[in-house]
Design an enzyme around this catalytic site. Structure first.
Site, PDB file in Angstrom:
ATOM      1  N   ASN A  11       0.843  -1.204   0.000  1.00 47.85           N
ATOM      2  CA  ASN A  11       0.000   0.000   0.000  1.00 47.85           C
ATOM      3  C   ASN A  11       0.875   1.249   0.000  1.00 47.85           C
ATOM      4  O   ASN A  11       1.681   1.400  -0.937  1.00 47.85           O
ATOM      5  CB  ASN A  11      -1.113  -0.038   1.059  1.00 47.85           C
ATOM      6  CG  ASN A  11      -0.702  -0.320   2.476  1.00 47.85           C
ATOM      7  OD1 ASN A  11      -0.222  -1.411   2.779  1.00 47.85           O
ATOM      8  ND2 ASN A  11      -0.874   0.624   3.367  1.00 47.85           N
ATOM      9  N   ASP A  12       0.762   2.138   0.952  1.00 49.69           N
ATOM     10  CA  ASP A  12       1.333   3.488   0.845  1.00 49.69           C
ATOM     11  C   ASP A  12       2.813   3.566   0.448  1.00 49.69           C
ATOM     12  O   ASP A  12       3.624   2.801   0.968  1.00 49.69           O
ATOM     13  CB  ASP A  12       1.280   4.201   2.207  1.00 49.69           C
ATOM     14  CG  ASP A  12      -0.032   4.091   2.924  1.00 49.69           C
ATOM     15  OD1 ASP A  12      -0.981   3.504   2.397  1.00 49.69           O
ATOM     16  OD2 ASP A  12      -0.099   4.600   4.064  1.00 49.69           O
TER      17      ASP A  12
HETATM   18  C1  FRU Z   1      -2.944   4.553   4.947  1.00 50.94           C
HETATM   19  C2  FRU Z   1      -2.590   3.731   6.172  1.00 50.94           C
HETATM   20  C3  FRU Z   1      -1.763   4.531   7.134  1.00 50.94           C
HETATM   21  C4  FRU Z   1      -1.028   3.462   7.894  1.00 50.94           C
HETATM   22  C5  FRU Z   1      -0.775   2.435   6.831  1.00 50.94           C
HETATM   23  C6  FRU Z   1      -0.789   1.010   7.321  1.00 50.94           C
HETATM   24  O1  FRU Z   1      -3.271   3.795   3.847  1.00 50.94           O
HETATM   25  O2  FRU Z   1      -3.791   3.275   6.796  1.00 50.94           O
HETATM   26  O3  FRU Z   1      -2.501   5.411   7.954  1.00 50.94           O
HETATM   27  O4  FRU Z   1       0.165   3.912   8.454  1.00 50.94           O
HETATM   28  O5  FRU Z   1      -1.798   2.599   5.858  1.00 50.94           O
HETATM   29  O6  FRU Z   1      -0.364   0.121   6.317  1.00 50.94           O
END
Ligand code: FRU
Length: 484
Positions: free
Chosen positions: A21-22
């Site tokens: 993800n991020d």
């Molecule tokens: C955003 C999030 C962040 C967190 C991360 C966990 O997509 O929810 O707030 O740090 O992903 O993977």
């Protein structure tokens, strides 16, 4: 990782296997290497067991996978989102003999708390040692909703923005050394709230066509985006080293699609350039997209974007968002028209091995009549992704005519309103890459990032114009893109 699957983007970063993800810790080093870390679960196709994956690139398109950079100490912890800086002056004391030390600042998530922690790298960002004095910021009593530190340098000190997620507060902390942090201000309940604030980014961006710059605060919200699920908003304003103030308190979205979340600016770029990359997915469906069962990976990043800001429309400050140096990938000219008129240009791109194509349309002398349309089509199944722009203001996308993913949240259609300049000149650009389309209207004043999942590769592009007055000139170029 196997990057040859038909759903796998070829110029976008995606993880070798499993779930991403991020973007995290994005920075550019002094040797010109871009570092991208990312939220990574190396043991499953959904989130959980979060680590920092790592990849490096010389051009932001050709990525080399690196070892996992930061791992949890044990299975009660996860390493959540954060940022990285280069501590050139050794403010931290971790780097007595070097000017290329890297400090990562990240959230440690446990069942009972989220705290901000740091780790340092003496080898330019490849391996990290956790600081013995962690956490460097924690709350008393502990909170499970306190995360996503993004650090920048301001004059003589470091500034951290961090989210008190369910309180709708962005906290600003300052530090001389990245280890001891002082709370400086709170910025709360601005813009769209959604149900949580995540991934704040404070960044100084260039004002287009000038040597000025301006601060923006980006806040990602999830769930609760106007389009559903996750989206990022930006607030233009000013920053004095401790406090952020908006110019007009209006919430503006970085994207009118559904696949642009948790974006981050690269630390270390020249002040005249700001570079941004985002997770090209949405928490409403990112953990169930078909790339998981079919190819063993989930999610790609957006392409890198060059960001500036301009104040020339009635709506005030608009973020301009264009593909970063995309011409470096131009391989094969596929089609060109210097004046399309009320007709169309059709391009068969099945010979382009990457499956990735870019087109740019330049329009001059437009009035409010007229429209542009584009369709990417599978010549085998007739599945398509299409969009268009009515010159009187509406820009739209439709990803619903693809059959590879059926999900109630995978919305088909999106639109944005975009008045054209009085001069009647504007651009429309698009990058398509197997399962992701990004469109940029009017130098990126409005843009959309949209994943889609066809059962057969799209291989044909049709660009058409209609209803044009006599003076309107529409030129089109289409390029096949080099595999990255
Ligand atoms: C955003 C999030 C962040 C967190 C991360 C966990 O997509 O929810 O707030 O740090 O992903 O993977």
């Amino acid at each position: 990782g196997n990057y040859s699957g038909p759903l796998r983007p070829q110029i976008h970063f995606s993880p070798p296997i499993d779930f991403m993800n991020d973007p995290n810790g994005c920075f550019l080093d002094a040797d010109g290497t871009w570092h991208l870390y990312y939220q990574y679960n190396p043991t499953d196709l959904i989130a959980g067991n979060q680590h920092w994956g790592h990849a490096t690139s010389k051009d932001l398109y050709h990525w080399e996978n690196q070892q996992i950079a930061i791992s949890p100490d044990n299975n009660t912890q996860q390493i959540f989102t954060g940022s990285a800086v280069v501590d050139v002056d050794n403010t931290s004391g971790f780097f007595p003999n070097q000017d290329n030390g890297v400090v990562a600042i990240y959230t440690v998530n446990t069942a009972t708390s989220q705290t901000q922690n740091i780790a340092y790298s003496v080898d330019g960002g490849f391996t990290f040692m956790k600081f013995e004095g962690n956490p460097v910021v924690s709350l008393d009593p502990p909170s499970t909703q306190f995360r996503d530190p993004k650090v920048i340098c301001y004059d003589d000190h470091w500034v951290m923005t961090v989210s008190y997620a369910t309180d709708f507060v962005i906290g600003f902390f300052t530090s001389p050394d990245l280890k001891s942090w002082t709370h400086a201000s709170n910025f709360s309940h601005h813009g769209l709230l959604g149900l949580q604030y995540e991934c704040p980014n404070l960044v100084e961006v260039p004002v287009a066509d000038s040597s000025d710059s301006m601060y923006l605060l980006l806040i990602s919200i999830n769930p609760g985006a106007p389009q559903g699920g996750s989206i990022t908003q930006y607030l233009p304003g000013s920053f004095n080293g401790t406090h952020f103030q908006t110019v007009d308190d209006a919430a503006r979205l970085t994207d009118f699609g559904k696949d642009n979340y948790a974006g981050q600016f690269f630390y270390g770029t020249d002040p005249s350039s700001a570079v941004f990359i985002a997770w090209a997915s949405n928490w409403q469906y990112g953990q169930v997209v078909p790339t998981g069962p079919l190819e063993g990976w989930r999610s790609s990043m957006s392409i890198p974007r060059s960001i500036s800001i301009a104040n020339v429309t009635a709506t005030g400050w608009d973020l301009l968002n264009t593909p970063y140096n995309i011409s470096s990938l131009f391989a094969t000219p596929l089609g060109i028209s210097s004046n399309l008129g009320n007709s169309n240009l059709q391009v068969d791109y099945s010979s382009i091995q990457s499956g990735a194509v870019y087109f740019q349309v330049n329009v001059t002398n437009a009035g409010s009549g007229g429209m542009l349309n584009f369709t990417f089509l599978s010549s085998i199944t007739q599945e398509s992704v299409k969009g268009g722009f009515f010159f009187d203001g509406d820009f739209w996308l439709d990803r619903g005519r693809t059959n590879g993913f059926d999900n109630p949240f995978f919305t088909d259609k999106f639109s944005a309103s975009n008045p054209i300049a009085a001069s009647g000149a504007f651009t429309l650009e698009a990058v398509i890459d197997r399962t992701i389309l990004e469109v940029f209207l009017d130098h990126g004043r409005n843009s959309a990032t949209s994943t889609f999942f066809p059962t057969s590769p799209l291989d044909t592009l049709v660009v058409s114009a209609g209803g044009l007055g006599d003076d309107v000139v529409v030129s089109v170029v289409v390029w096949g893109l080099r595999d990255a």
